[in-house]
Write an enzyme that holds these catalytic residues in place. Structure first.
Site, PDB file in Angstrom:
ATOM      1  N   GLY A 200       0.820  -1.204   0.000  1.00 40.28           N
ATOM      2  CA  GLY A 200       0.000   0.000   0.000  1.00 40.28           C
ATOM      3  C   GLY A 200       0.859   1.262   0.000  1.00 40.28           C
ATOM      4  O   GLY A 200       2.091   1.207   0.099  1.00 40.28           O
TER       5      GLY A 200
ATOM      6  N   ILE B 210      -3.883 -11.270   8.175  1.00 38.19           N
ATOM      7  CA  ILE B 210      -3.847 -10.769   9.561  1.00 38.19           C
ATOM      8  C   ILE B 210      -5.078 -11.195  10.358  1.00 38.19           C
ATOM      9  O   ILE B 210      -5.068 -11.115  11.594  1.00 38.19           O
ATOM     10  CB  ILE B 210      -3.669  -9.236   9.624  1.00 38.19           C
ATOM     11  CG1 ILE B 210      -4.866  -8.500   9.014  1.00 38.19           C
ATOM     12  CG2 ILE B 210      -2.356  -8.821   8.965  1.00 38.19           C
ATOM     13  CD1 ILE B 210      -4.852  -6.989   9.264  1.00 38.19           C
TER      14      ILE B 210
ATOM     15  N   TYR C 123      -9.021  -2.696   5.452  1.00 35.02           N
ATOM     16  CA  TYR C 123     -10.101  -2.736   4.460  1.00 35.02           C
ATOM     17  C   TYR C 123     -10.498  -1.277   4.273  1.00 35.02           C
ATOM     18  O   TYR C 123     -11.223  -0.714   5.076  1.00 35.02           O
ATOM     19  CB  TYR C 123     -11.259  -3.570   4.998  1.00 35.02           C
ATOM     20  CG  TYR C 123     -12.340  -3.949   4.003  1.00 35.02           C
ATOM     21  CD1 TYR C 123     -12.706  -3.119   2.951  1.00 35.02           C
ATOM     22  CD2 TYR C 123     -13.030  -5.153   4.132  1.00 35.02           C
ATOM     23  CE1 TYR C 123     -13.707  -3.473   2.055  1.00 35.02           C
ATOM     24  CE2 TYR C 123     -14.038  -5.527   3.253  1.00 35.02           C
ATOM     25  CZ  TYR C 123     -14.368  -4.679   2.207  1.00 35.02           C
ATOM     26  OH  TYR C 123     -15.351  -5.030   1.326  1.00 35.02           O
ATOM     27  N   THR C 124      -9.992  -0.646   3.213  1.00 35.69           N
ATOM     28  CA  THR C 124     -10.139   0.799   3.062  1.00 35.69           C
ATOM     29  C   THR C 124     -11.229   1.226   2.080  1.00 35.69           C
ATOM     30  O   THR C 124     -11.434   2.419   1.879  1.00 35.69           O
ATOM     31  CB  THR C 124      -8.811   1.434   2.616  1.00 35.69           C
ATOM     32  OG1 THR C 124      -8.383   0.811   1.400  1.00 35.69           O
ATOM     33  CG2 THR C 124      -7.739   1.284   3.683  1.00 35.69           C
TER      34      THR C 124
ATOM     35  N   TYR D 299     -16.897   1.459   8.023  1.00 33.63           N
ATOM     36  CA  TYR D 299     -15.449   1.627   7.974  1.00 33.63           C
ATOM     37  C   TYR D 299     -14.946   2.313   9.249  1.00 33.63           C
ATOM     38  O   TYR D 299     -14.025   1.823   9.919  1.00 33.63           O
ATOM     39  CB  TYR D 299     -15.049   2.437   6.744  1.00 33.63           C
ATOM     40  CG  TYR D 299     -13.594   2.835   6.730  1.00 33.63           C
ATOM     41  CD1 TYR D 299     -12.587   1.878   6.573  1.00 33.63           C
ATOM     42  CD2 TYR D 299     -13.212   4.165   6.869  1.00 33.63           C
ATOM     43  CE1 TYR D 299     -11.248   2.242   6.566  1.00 33.63           C
ATOM     44  CE2 TYR D 299     -11.878   4.537   6.861  1.00 33.63           C
ATOM     45  CZ  TYR D 299     -10.898   3.574   6.711  1.00 33.63           C
ATOM     46  OH  TYR D 299      -9.572   3.935   6.719  1.00 33.63           O
TER      47      TYR D 299
END
Length: 281
Positions: free
Chosen positions: A10, A39, A63-64, A127
């Protein structure tokens, strides 16, 4: 110092590796991403950490996809909450420090005063809620933790800056939201901050964004101004954008704790952006 980085592919993971490598052997990097470390798998995490025995774990994995989280809630919580808990617990088992990268979305975006670290979290989206839970679980698991909240990040990879530059090659006009305010932040500044933190014992929660603030619309205009691109940037509202997840309207963060411990070296967002755009064609 041995450093385990998750999410190494990333934007932040790439910049951290670049800066660590500039120290010529001071740091021994263990770089992982979803292709070689899940993870959310506790057994896998503990096996890797106990085998490698890092001094620090930096979790850049997340988780974006903000809108995707709304329709994939369980996976959002697994990656953004359980994943950090697994890493933090594994770090504790080998005496390692834990860095959890978090977000402005843990706040509700109301008001017009920059948030400090002690302001209460009140996330509005899945989120934001999953990232807030991740913070809590890290705090509860490992006392030697650094939680670093950032926002509007850009670096090597897909980001708002590159999207705007791409659109400028295809269109004469772009419409950009003008009622969401935050602080565009360079991965270069954030990585430098994290490296300073891990070399300290100043554990706790920090805000790490470039100084100053703007709307997304003003951000776009500044990008085009710096690059000398002549394009019309018109305004639109968040309601017109009509996205599944609620966005915070005002998510400016104050790096108050970094200022207190004497390591707030974030540049103004305009200066950092100008530096970044030197390398963008």
């Amino acid at each position: 110092m041995k450093v385990l980085i998750t999410g190494c592919r990333g934007q932040l993971g790439l910049e951290l590796a670049r800066q660590f490598n500039e120290f010529n052997g001071v740091y021994n990097l263990i770089e992982t991403d979803v292709h070689n470390l899940d993870i959310t798998n506790q057994v896998m995490v503990f096996e890797l950490v106990k085998a490698q025995k890092p001094d620090v774990i930096i979790n850049c994995a997340a988780y974006t996809n903000v809108d995707g989280c709304e329709s994939d809630e369980l996976n959002a919580y697994r990656v953004n909450a359980i994943g950090p808990q697994n890493l933090s617990a594994a770090a504790l088992s080998v005496g390692a420090k834990m860095v959890q990268v978090s977000t402005d979305y843990v706040f509700d975006g109301t008001g017009n005063t920059p948030k400090v670290e002690t302001d209460p979290m009140n996330p509005r989206s899945v989120y934001g809620k999953s990232k807030a839970m991740g913070e809590i679980l890290v705090k509860d698991t490992n006392p030697r933790h650094f939680i670093v909240r950032t926002a509007w990040l850009y670096g090597e990879g897909n980001n708002f800056v590159r999207t705007m530059l791409k659109l400028a090659k295809e269109k004469d006009e772009v419409k950009v939201v003008n009622d969401q305010f935050g602080s565009p932040t360079s991965t270069k500044d954030l990585a430098r901050c994290i490296i300073k933190l891990i070399n300290s014992e100043s554990y706790g929660t920090y805000h790490g964004t470039c100084e100053g603030s703007c709307s997304w619309n003003q951000f776009a205009k500044k990008i085009f101004e710096i690059k000398g691109i002549n394009i019309k940037v018109s305004e639109m509202t968040t309601e017109e954008l009509n996205r599944p997840a609620e966005r915070p309207k005002y998510s400016v963060l104050d790096n108050f704790m970094l200022k207190l411990v004497g390591i707030n070296e974030f540049r103004s967002w305009e200066e950092a952006l100008t530096d970044y755009l030197k390398g963008e064609v």
